[in-house]
Design an enzyme around this catalytic site. Structure first.
Site, PDB file in Angstrom:
ATOM      1  N   LYS A  81      18.111  31.219 -82.727  1.00 52.21           N
ATOM      2  CA  LYS A  81      17.132  31.375 -83.813  1.00 52.21           C
ATOM      3  C   LYS A  81      15.704  31.484 -83.322  1.00 52.21           C
ATOM      4  O   LYS A  81      15.387  31.129 -82.193  1.00 52.21           O
ATOM      5  CB  LYS A  81      17.307  30.244 -84.838  1.00 52.21           C
ATOM      6  N   ARG A  90      27.355  25.997 -85.478  1.00 51.88           N
ATOM      7  CA  ARG A  90      27.591  27.418 -85.753  1.00 51.88           C
ATOM      8  C   ARG A  90      26.877  28.224 -84.680  1.00 51.88           C
ATOM      9  O   ARG A  90      25.650  28.169 -84.579  1.00 51.88           O
ATOM     10  CB  ARG A  90      27.060  27.759 -87.148  1.00 51.88           C
TER      11      ARG A  90
END
Ligand code: 8Y7
Length: 288
Positions: free
Chosen positions: A230, A264
């Site tokens: 991210k 995840r």
């Protein structure tokens, strides 16, 4: 209370989940046009299946199938298009894989049709808020559901997100999501909470959430954390998306130390090593 003394368990669709013992790895499978070379007129089903098989081979416990990009600034996908992308993949994977399929959708109709085709879990990035029918759908099936926090929408969420106390506000939102699911009739233990790293958060908000992750465990639910590749990692390290593996590894290890039950990730093989080490240290769990 120590993790591992407090195991959350349930079964659904022939799969048993036992949170607290070890960390589950959720592998990301995007079925969006930008993932494929043909520009999205036709999805290469076989390529999606190949990617899923290789993630399972590498140690994925769950495959998360998503038909809409929820990156900052992205537009929603119409229902018919999302169904067209997701259902064929779900149907094949549910039949052929030995791990449960999660479907990343906030649309109740996509969830319903995917669950009918063998999906095991619904991953709702809006925490059951986008579609008022989502709680009744997951409750009717009795499937596990990920209730994630988002502030705003994928289109606008990174436009100056502000909080008085980010952890307090995210916890309140997740509590309301749990309430919606339980009110609809879903057993509480099947609600998995997720603070939604990157969804309407600055770098500092993301870091504070990860620093205070244990406060989410106090809600008594299984906890999912998604940090993989991210932008907060990219901003901190000044690295592009394809060079965030080590930054991701640090966040995965520390998420597990903070009580994450599911991580995840995109890079399943690499993160499996991180998870094995973290589980051995944090939980005293030795992977087979
Ligand atoms: C998350 C997620 C994404 C996350 C859950 C990306 C679909 C953005 N991130 N679902 N989805 N948690 N539950 O970079 O953090 O993978 S999409």
């Amino acid at each position: 209370m120590e993790q591992g003394l407090n195991v959350l368990g349930f079964s659904y669709n022939g799969y048993h989940f036992s949170f607290g013992q070890r960390t589950y790895i959720m592998g990301v499978l995007n079925v969006t046009p930008d993932s494929f070379s043909d520009g999205g007129l036709y999805f290469d089903l076989d390529r999606a299946l190949e990617r899923a098989y290789s993630m399972v081979e590498a140690g994925a416990d769950i495959i998360d199938v998503g038909g809409e990009s929820t990156r900052p600034g992205s537009d929603p996908v119409p229902l018919e298009e999302e169904l067209r992308r997701v259902l064929p993949v779900v149907e094949r994977l549910a039949r052929e894989l030995k791990v449960p399929i999660s479907v990343d959708t906030y649309k109740a109709e996509v969830a319903r049709q995917a669950l009918e085709r063998g999906a095991t879990m619904i991953n709702d990035i809006t925490g059951l808020r986008a579609d008022p029918r989502m709680p009744e759908v997951v409750a009717r099936f009795g499937c596990p559901v990920v209730v994630m926090h988002i502030k705003g929408t994928p289109k606008n969420m990174q436009e100056n997100p502000t909080y008085e106390d980010v952890v307090a506000e995210v916890k309140e939102y997740l509590l309301e999501g749990i309430r919606l699911a339980v009110e609809a009739g879903l057993p509480r233990e099947k609600v998995i909470i997720d603070p939604g790293i990157g969804f309407g958060k600055t770098v500092d908000h993301n870091l504070e959430i990860l620093r205070r992750l244990k406060e989410f465990k106090a809600l008594g639910q299984a906890l999912l954390v998604g940090t993989s590749r991210k932008s907060f990692i990219g901003k901190l390290l000044n690295l592009p998306v394809n060079e965030r593996l080590l930054g991701t590894a640090a966040t995965v290890a520390l998420s597990i130390a903070g009580g994450a039950d599911i991580v995840r990730v995109h890079d399943v093989g690499e993160m499996k090593q991180v998870v094995q080490m973290a589980d051995a240290i944090v939980r005293g769990y030795h992977h087979g």
